[in-house]
Design an enzyme around this catalytic site. Structure first.
Site, mmCIF file in Angstrom:
data_model
loop_
_atom_site.group_PDB
_atom_site.id
_atom_site.type_symbol
_atom_site.label_atom_id
_atom_site.label_comp_id
_atom_site.label_asym_id
_atom_site.label_seq_id
_atom_site.Cartn_x
_atom_site.Cartn_y
_atom_site.Cartn_z
ATOM 1 N N GLU A 121 3.520 -5.787 7.368
ATOM 2 C CA GLU A 121 2.886 -4.657 8.049
ATOM 3 C C GLU A 121 3.382 -4.421 9.476
ATOM 4 O OE1 GLU A 121 0.016 -5.731 4.761
ATOM 5 O OE2 GLU A 121 1.345 -6.811 6.125
ATOM 6 N N ALA B 94 0.850 -1.185 0.000
ATOM 7 C CA ALA B 94 0.000 0.000 0.000
ATOM 8 C C ALA B 94 0.890 1.240 0.000
ATOM 9 C CB ALA B 94 -0.910 0.001 1.222
#
Length: 257
Positions: free
Chosen positions: A131, A65
């Protein structure tokens, strides 16, 4: 329609969507995902398209992302922008989506690939959910789809400790359907999509729904839904054509109705 973050074309009965943010290694942001869902919805509505291939570049399917738009956001702001909810939009597409993955598929890129129905990987593909290294967890389905694909222990290591799977490992653990040389990954994905697109479209859509139900429903409920889909296909012209063509030993002519 004009897109800024993706490229869209049609090859016979296959729709091809290419993520196109080379300056950011195809990092995902709300605009890209919005355009992707628009393109998928358009292919869904096009009876001339039977399957879709989603790909990136040789270097990166999607490197993750786009952290820049998220870095300063609050919880409320992230909820409001609907970014991670967009990943679920792929579930609404009834036509099969094949991910053609080369290079990095990390974070949101890995989640996007897993949201597709089949995965063809080049020998250079790398899959990961890093993440935790930036203080969050996967939010686009990574913790849920990954564990279903590779099992608990491997998924735990990938999510908790940033283990990255190479292409051979991804094949070994069942994350991808096949691994092919770099120069063939897109062609092989398109060929697979073309094969599926040649099948009875209503039956393909029903089969995809039944298979996805198997991940989400108890066995008894999944079996019930499978039977309902099976019975419903007997009211279609394609079922009559398919079985008659089998009896007559000829190639069926699908009408999608």
């Amino acid at each position: 329609m004009t897109y800024t973050s993706i490229l869209v074309e049609t090859r016979d009965r296959v729709g091809l969507i290419t993520l196109n943010r080379p300056q950011a290694m195809n990092a995902l942001n709300p605009q890209l995902l919005s355009e992707l869902l628009q393109a998928l919805t358009a292919f869904e509505a096009d009876p001339a398209v039977g399957a879709v291939v989603l790909t990136g570049s040789e270097r990166a399917f999607a490197a993750g992302a786009d952290i820049k738009f998220m870095a300063g956001a609050s919880s409320a702001e992230m909820r409001a922008n609907g970014f991670v909810e967009m990943f679920e939009g792929l579930r609404k597409i009834k036509k099969p989506i094949i991910a053609a993955v080369s290079g990095f598929a990390l974070g949101g890129g890995c989640e996007l690939a897993m949201a597709c129905d089949l995965l063809v990987a080049s020998e250079t593909a790398k899959f990961g959910q890093p993440e935790v290294t930036i203080g969050v967890i996967p939010g686009g389905g990574g913790t849920q789809r990954l564990i279903r694909a590779v099992g608990k222990t491997v998924a735990m290591e990938m999510v908790l400790n940033n283990r990255v799977l190479n292409a051979a490992e991804a094949l070994q653990f069942g994350l991808v359907n096949r691994v092919v040389p770099l120069e063939r990954f897109l062609d092989d994905a398109l060929a697979l999509a073309a094969e599926i697109a040649s099948r009875a479209p209503l039956a393909v859509a029903a089969a995809k729904e039944a298979l996805n139900n198997a991940f989400e429903l108890p066995l008894s409920a999944g079996l019930s839904e499978e039977r309902n889909l099976f019975y419903a296909l007997f009211d279609t012209s394609d079922q009559k054509e398919g079985m008659q063509a089998f009896i007559e030993k000829r190639k069926p002519q699908w009408q999608g109705r």
